[in-house]
Enzyme design. Structure first.
Site, PDB file in Angstrom:
ATOM      1  N   GLY A   9       0.868  -1.184   0.000  1.00 47.07           N
ATOM      2  CA  GLY A   9       0.000   0.000   0.000  1.00 47.07           C
ATOM      3  C   GLY A   9       0.897   1.223   0.000  1.00 47.07           C
ATOM      4  N   ALA A  10       0.991   1.873  -1.159  1.00 44.42           N
ATOM      5  CA  ALA A  10       1.885   3.041  -1.283  1.00 44.42           C
ATOM      6  C   ALA A  10       1.082   4.334  -1.212  1.00 44.42           C
ATOM      7  CB  ALA A  10       2.666   2.957  -2.592  1.00 44.42           C
ATOM      8  N   GLY A  11       0.052   4.326  -0.371  1.00 50.63           N
ATOM      9  CA  GLY A  11      -0.772   5.527  -0.191  1.00 50.63           C
ATOM     10  C   GLY A  11      -0.140   6.456   0.828  1.00 50.63           C
ATOM     11  N   VAL A  13      -0.203   6.549   4.209  1.00 54.25           N
ATOM     12  CA  VAL A  13       0.497   5.939   5.343  1.00 54.25           C
ATOM     13  C   VAL A  13       1.731   5.173   4.859  1.00 54.25           C
ATOM     14  CG1 VAL A  13       0.317   4.314   7.268  1.00 54.25           C
ATOM     15  CG2 VAL A  13      -1.621   5.781   6.718  1.00 54.25           C
ATOM     16  N   ASP A  33       2.154  -1.488  -4.511  1.00 50.56           N
ATOM     17  CA  ASP A  33       0.743  -1.091  -4.575  1.00 50.56           C
ATOM     18  C   ASP A  33       0.110  -1.795  -5.777  1.00 50.56           C
ATOM     19  OD1 ASP A  33      -0.791   1.526  -3.155  1.00 50.56           O
ATOM     20  OD2 ASP A  33      -1.724   0.799  -5.009  1.00 50.56           O
ATOM     21  N   ASN A  95     -11.875  -3.871   3.387  1.00 51.25           N
ATOM     22  CA  ASN A  95     -10.475  -4.050   3.787  1.00 51.25           C
ATOM     23  C   ASN A  95     -10.156  -5.506   4.110  1.00 51.25           C
ATOM     24  OD1 ASN A  95      -9.959  -1.446   3.237  1.00 51.25           O
ATOM     25  ND2 ASN A  95      -9.668  -0.764   5.337  1.00 51.25           N
ATOM     26  N   ASN A 120      -7.190  -0.423   8.689  1.00 57.74           N
ATOM     27  CA  ASN A 120      -8.326  -0.392   9.626  1.00 57.74           C
ATOM     28  C   ASN A 120      -9.500  -1.233   9.128  1.00 57.74           C
ATOM     29  OD1 ASN A 120      -7.717   1.203  11.897  1.00 57.74           O
ATOM     30  ND2 ASN A 120      -7.658   3.035  10.598  1.00 57.74           N
ATOM     31  N   ARG A 151      -1.058  10.161  21.010  1.00 60.80           N
ATOM     32  CA  ARG A 151      -2.104  11.191  20.951  1.00 60.80           C
ATOM     33  C   ARG A 151      -2.466  11.658  22.355  1.00 60.80           C
ATOM     34  NH1 ARG A 151      -5.647   8.340  16.119  1.00 60.80           N
ATOM     35  NH2 ARG A 151      -4.678   9.508  14.419  1.00 60.80           N
ATOM     36  N   HIS A 175      -8.024  -0.190  18.851  1.00 67.81           N
ATOM     37  CA  HIS A 175      -7.603   1.090  18.276  1.00 67.81           C
ATOM     38  C   HIS A 175      -8.829   1.927  17.891  1.00 67.81           C
ATOM     39  CE1 HIS A 175      -5.347   3.995  16.071  1.00 67.81           C
ATOM     40  NE2 HIS A 175      -5.882   3.662  14.911  1.00 67.81           N
TER      41      HIS A 175
HETATM   42  N1  LIG Z   1      -3.627   1.814  12.537  1.00 75.07           N
HETATM   43  C1  LIG Z   1      -3.650   3.128  12.453  1.00 75.07           C
HETATM   44  O1  LIG Z   1      -3.332   3.815  13.407  1.00 75.07           O
HETATM   45  C2  LIG Z   1      -4.058   3.800  11.170  1.00 75.07           C
HETATM   46  C3  LIG Z   1      -3.937   5.190  11.033  1.00 75.07           C
HETATM   47  C4  LIG Z   1      -4.223   5.782   9.800  1.00 75.07           C
HETATM   48  C5  LIG Z   1      -4.687   4.989   8.754  1.00 75.07           C
HETATM   49  N2  LIG Z   1      -4.853   3.649   8.953  1.00 75.07           N
HETATM   50  C6  LIG Z   1      -5.349   2.791   7.883  1.00 75.07           C
HETATM   51  O2  LIG Z   1      -4.297   2.518   6.957  1.00 75.07           O
HETATM   52  C7  LIG Z   1      -4.877   2.234   5.675  1.00 75.07           C
HETATM   53  C8  LIG Z   1      -4.206   3.091   4.617  1.00 75.07           C
HETATM   54  O3  LIG Z   1      -4.493   4.463   4.824  1.00 75.07           O
HETATM   55  P1  LIG Z   1      -3.969   5.563   3.787  1.00 75.07           P
HETATM   56  O4  LIG Z   1      -4.337   6.861   4.338  1.00 75.07           O
HETATM   57  O5  LIG Z   1      -2.558   5.278   3.420  1.00 75.07           O
HETATM   58  O6  LIG Z   1      -4.898   5.220   2.529  1.00 75.07           O
HETATM   59  P2  LIG Z   1      -4.573   5.534   0.991  1.00 75.07           P
HETATM   60  O7  LIG Z   1      -5.847   5.420   0.248  1.00 75.07           O
HETATM   61  O8  LIG Z   1      -3.767   6.761   0.864  1.00 75.07           O
HETATM   62  O9  LIG Z   1      -3.623   4.297   0.574  1.00 75.07           O
HETATM   63  C9  LIG Z   1      -4.057   2.964   0.523  1.00 75.07           C
HETATM   64  C10 LIG Z   1      -3.311   2.300  -0.616  1.00 75.07           C
HETATM   65  O10 LIG Z   1      -3.632   0.902  -0.625  1.00 75.07           O
HETATM   66  C11 LIG Z   1      -3.615   0.507  -1.978  1.00 75.07           C
HETATM   67  N3  LIG Z   1      -4.290  -0.784  -2.156  1.00 75.07           N
HETATM   68  C12 LIG Z   1      -5.609  -1.039  -2.174  1.00 75.07           C
HETATM   69  N4  LIG Z   1      -5.824  -2.355  -2.376  1.00 75.07           N
HETATM   70  C13 LIG Z   1      -4.607  -2.941  -2.459  1.00 75.07           C
HETATM   71  C14 LIG Z   1      -4.171  -4.269  -2.654  1.00 75.07           C
HETATM   72  N5  LIG Z   1      -5.042  -5.285  -2.805  1.00 75.07           N
HETATM   73  N6  LIG Z   1      -2.852  -4.498  -2.723  1.00 75.07           N
HETATM   74  C15 LIG Z   1      -1.950  -3.498  -2.576  1.00 75.07           C
HETATM   75  N7  LIG Z   1      -2.303  -2.204  -2.388  1.00 75.07           N
HETATM   76  C16 LIG Z   1      -3.624  -1.934  -2.327  1.00 75.07           C
HETATM   77  C17 LIG Z   1      -4.305   1.655  -2.712  1.00 75.07           C
HETATM   78  O11 LIG Z   1      -4.038   1.623  -4.108  1.00 75.07           O
HETATM   79  C18 LIG Z   1      -3.701   2.856  -2.005  1.00 75.07           C
HETATM   80  O12 LIG Z   1      -2.555   3.360  -2.666  1.00 75.07           O
HETATM   81  C19 LIG Z   1      -6.372   2.501   5.825  1.00 75.07           C
HETATM   82  O13 LIG Z   1      -7.065   1.290   6.065  1.00 75.07           O
HETATM   83  C20 LIG Z   1      -6.455   3.386   7.044  1.00 75.07           C
HETATM   84  O14 LIG Z   1      -7.697   3.348   7.690  1.00 75.07           O
HETATM   85  C21 LIG Z   1      -4.543   3.068  10.131  1.00 75.07           C
END
Ligand SMILES: NC(=O)c1ccc[n+]([C@@H]2O[C@H](COP(=O)([O-])OP(=O)(O)OC[C@H]3O[C@@H](n4cnc5c(N)ncnc54)[C@H](O)[C@@H]3O)[C@@H](O)[C@H]2O)c1
Length: 308
Positions: A9-11, A13, A33, A95, A120, A151, A175
């Site tokens: 996941g190169a989003g 986070v 990704d 998810n 999440n 936090r 969480h």
């Molecule tokens: N645990 C924590 O404290 C915490 C905090 C913030 C966000 N999160 C969670 O982390 C996750 C990512 O958040 P984000 O802001 O980076 O989202 P984002 O949309 O910026 O990035 C998610 C990435 O996942 C990729 N993706 C989707 N399906 C995929 C797959 N099958 N294989 C590989 N990559 C795939 C997407 O293309 C996207 O680039 C979310 O579920 C978010 O709720 C958790």
């Protein structure tokens, strides 16, 4: 040989986690990704920052799991973020599908890795990864309490106008909204928080902590927190790679600890080379214990929906 961390996941986070890893010179990074071009472009951008950041790590961007082979740690950040209009149930089901796909591919190439789940709803996704991977519980952890604790400490420091480094706390539980902050274990330079703030003010800060992620989503609208969550996940990875034995609150699969059996939940974990080395027993007071049971029930309900 340098350590290797793959980030799925190169989003927001995932890419920010890569940035923290680069800044700390922690390990080589593979950013993966499903979307073509995104991990490649972000990896290229990070590589161009290496000389400026005085970092010697290798950064690769890919859509091919073969590049992740033999990772020491895999950070799983793939999935939808919390967004306005997206129901908790839709987030859970979507998810879960993504995690199922990702975990199968990750373990095929890195059967000895340690998984750190960030997606999440965190505790349910950690439990899904634990069940689907077949790994022992020592090698599947969720990034939860490090962020929740940070936090809470941050809000306390701001309220008391003290340095955040002087604030110590422990936040257990699921969480997000079902966190269980241990107020009696919260101190400022060794002074119990209850001597510094009224019960009402402490409760207000707990509520701010519960809404910590939600407030950010309200501002960003189409995205959620990324800097602090990725920093938290990288701190966990660092504790494992450095075999530091640091005790950090993480989501782990409980087998009777804290009177919770068969459920992933945030508890203090001693992290080292093997991943989870020990769940630390804090001997909760009755009120804390019942709050933790409620928190576990919330996770169990989610796990029931996705059958893990
Ligand atoms: N645990 C924590 O404290 C915490 C905090 C913030 C966000 N999160 C969670 O982390 C996750 C990512 O958040 P984000 O802001 O980076 O989202 P984002 O949309 O910026 O990035 C998610 C990435 O996942 C990729 N993706 C989707 N399906 C995929 C797959 N099958 N294989 C590989 N990559 C795939 C997407 O293309 C996207 O680039 C979310 O579920 C978010 O709720 C958790």
């Amino acid at each position: 040989m340098r350590n290797k961390i793959s980030i799925i996941g190169a989003g927001h986070v995932g890419a920010t986690a890569a940035l923290w890893i680069m800044a700390r010179n922690l390990a080589d990074v593979v950013l993966l990704d499903v979307v073509e071009g995104v991990p490649q472009g972000k990896a290229l951008d990070l590589r161009q920052a290496l000389p400026i950041a005085h970092s010697g790590i290798r950064v690769t961007g890919t859509n091919d799991y073969a590049e992740t082979a033999n990772s020491d740690i895999v950070l799983i950040t793939a999935g939808l973020p919390v967004k306005p209009g997206l129901s908790r149930d839709d987030l859970l089901r979507t998810n879960f599908k993504i995690i199922s796909d990702v975990v199968a591919k990750v373990i095929a190439y890195s059967p000895e890795s340690i998984l750190i789940i960030v997606s999440n709803p965190l505790d349910a996704m950690t439990q899904a990864a634990y069940r689907l991977s077949g790994f022992n519980r020592e090698r599947v952890l969720g990034a939860s309490g490090v962020l929740d604790t940070a936090r809470f400490c941050g809000f306390i420091a701001a309220e008391l106008k003290v340095n955040v480094e002087d604030v110590r706390s422990t936040v257990l539980g699921a969480h997000g909204v079902a966190i269980v902050p241990l107020v009696r274990a919260t101190t400022v330079a060794g002074v119990p928080l209850s001597r510094l703030l009224s019960a009402e003010r402490i409760e207000a800060l707990i509520q701010l902590t519960r809404r910590g992620g939600g407030e950010i989503v309200k501002h960003l609208r189409n995205a959620s927190a990324a800097y602090a969550p990725s920093a938290a996940a990288v701190l966990m990875a660092e504790a494992i790679l450095n075999d530091s034995k640091q005790i950090l609150c993480c989501s782990a699969y409980l087998e009777g600890e804290y009177d919770v059996d068969g459920c992933c939940l945030g508890v203090p974990c001693r992290l080292g080379a093997a991943g989870l080395e020990k769940i630390v027993d804090l001997q909760l007071a009755a009120g804390e214990s019942s709050a933790l049971q409620l928190s576990a029930a919330a996770v169990r309900a989610q796990c029931g929906v996705i059958g893990v």
